[in-house]
Design an enzyme around this catalytic site. Structure first.
Site, PDB file in Angstrom:
ATOM      1  CB  ALA A 134      34.308  37.495  15.905  1.00 50.95           C
ATOM      2  CG  HIS A 143      40.802  44.260  46.869  1.00 50.35           C
ATOM      3  ND1 HIS A 143      41.919  45.072  46.263  1.00 50.35           N
ATOM      4  CD2 HIS A 143      39.532  44.752  47.371  1.00 50.35           C
ATOM      5  CE1 HIS A 143      41.018  45.979  45.940  1.00 50.35           C
ATOM      6  NE2 HIS A 143      39.301  45.686  46.386  1.00 50.35           N
TER       7      HIS A 143
END
Length: 205
Positions: free
Chosen positions: A41, A60
């Site tokens: 998966a 940031h």
């Protein structure tokens, strides 16, 4: 580990239902492989880097400043200081953590330890499953949620030796702020932020 009684997860489960800052898309998950078809998966995930419980690195807001991968690892392990303003926030969503709140904490618990992560507990994490309630927009679309005052942010980075500041909301600044004064004070001093924290009511102050 020896010396620890409990471990508390201060993060939200990373899911498409989490609130995100306006202009960002929620997490998108697309299955690529399945056990039935492929034997294993795997999902493809697309998200903005400021989704879920996350770090705001100095870069940031400050050009050329330290990005998340260059924050010294010893600053990422920190004693926790929890400043609770839940009662005020329940009545006034625009309330701010003040210098008085910080000094009141110290009067009760002693001076903040060096290298601390100072977290605002507003109780906002209780609304994380309800995006509209969490964003708390008024008729003009302005969001309302607590944050750190500029004065408190400056006090922490000039008068105390902290590593970081945290919030259980989407922003270090109040959601209605027109300028990112707390972000600039904290990240501009080379500290980092942690946003969208959870379960701050489950740990000692």
């Amino acid at each position: 580990p020896k010396g620890f009684r409990d471990v508390v997860d201060l993060t939200h489960v990373f899911s498409p239902s989490l609130p995100v800052y306006p202009g960002y898309k929620p997490l998108q998950i697309r299955p690529r492989f399945t056990i039935a078809r492929d034997g294993f998966a795997d999902n493809e995930m697309t998200f903005d880097e400021h989704t879920g419980t996350h770090i705001d690195a100095p870069s940031h807001f400050v050009a050329g400043a330290v990005p998340a991968d260059r924050i010294p690892v010893d600053r990422l392990i920190a004693p926790l200081v929890v400043i609770s303003i839940t009662a005020r926030a329940a009545k006034d969503p625009d309330t701010l953590v003040s210098v008085d709140d910080l000094l009141r904490w110290e009067k009760q618990h002693g001076r903040m330890p060096a290298g601390a992560l100072v977290a605002m507990r507003s109780g906002w994490d209780a609304w994380a499953a309800n995006v509209d309630r969490f964003l708390n927009r008024d008729a003009t679309g302005t969001m309302h949620a607590p944050g750190f005052s500029e004065q408190a942010a400056r006090f922490l980075v000039t008068e105390r030796d902290i590593a970081a500041v945290g919030v259980d909301t989407l922003s270090l600044d109040a959601a209605s702020a027109q300028k990112f004064v707390a972000h600039l004070a904290i990240l501009g001093a080379g500290k980092y932020g942690v946003e969208l924290m959870a379960n701050l009511g489950s740990v000692p102050p």
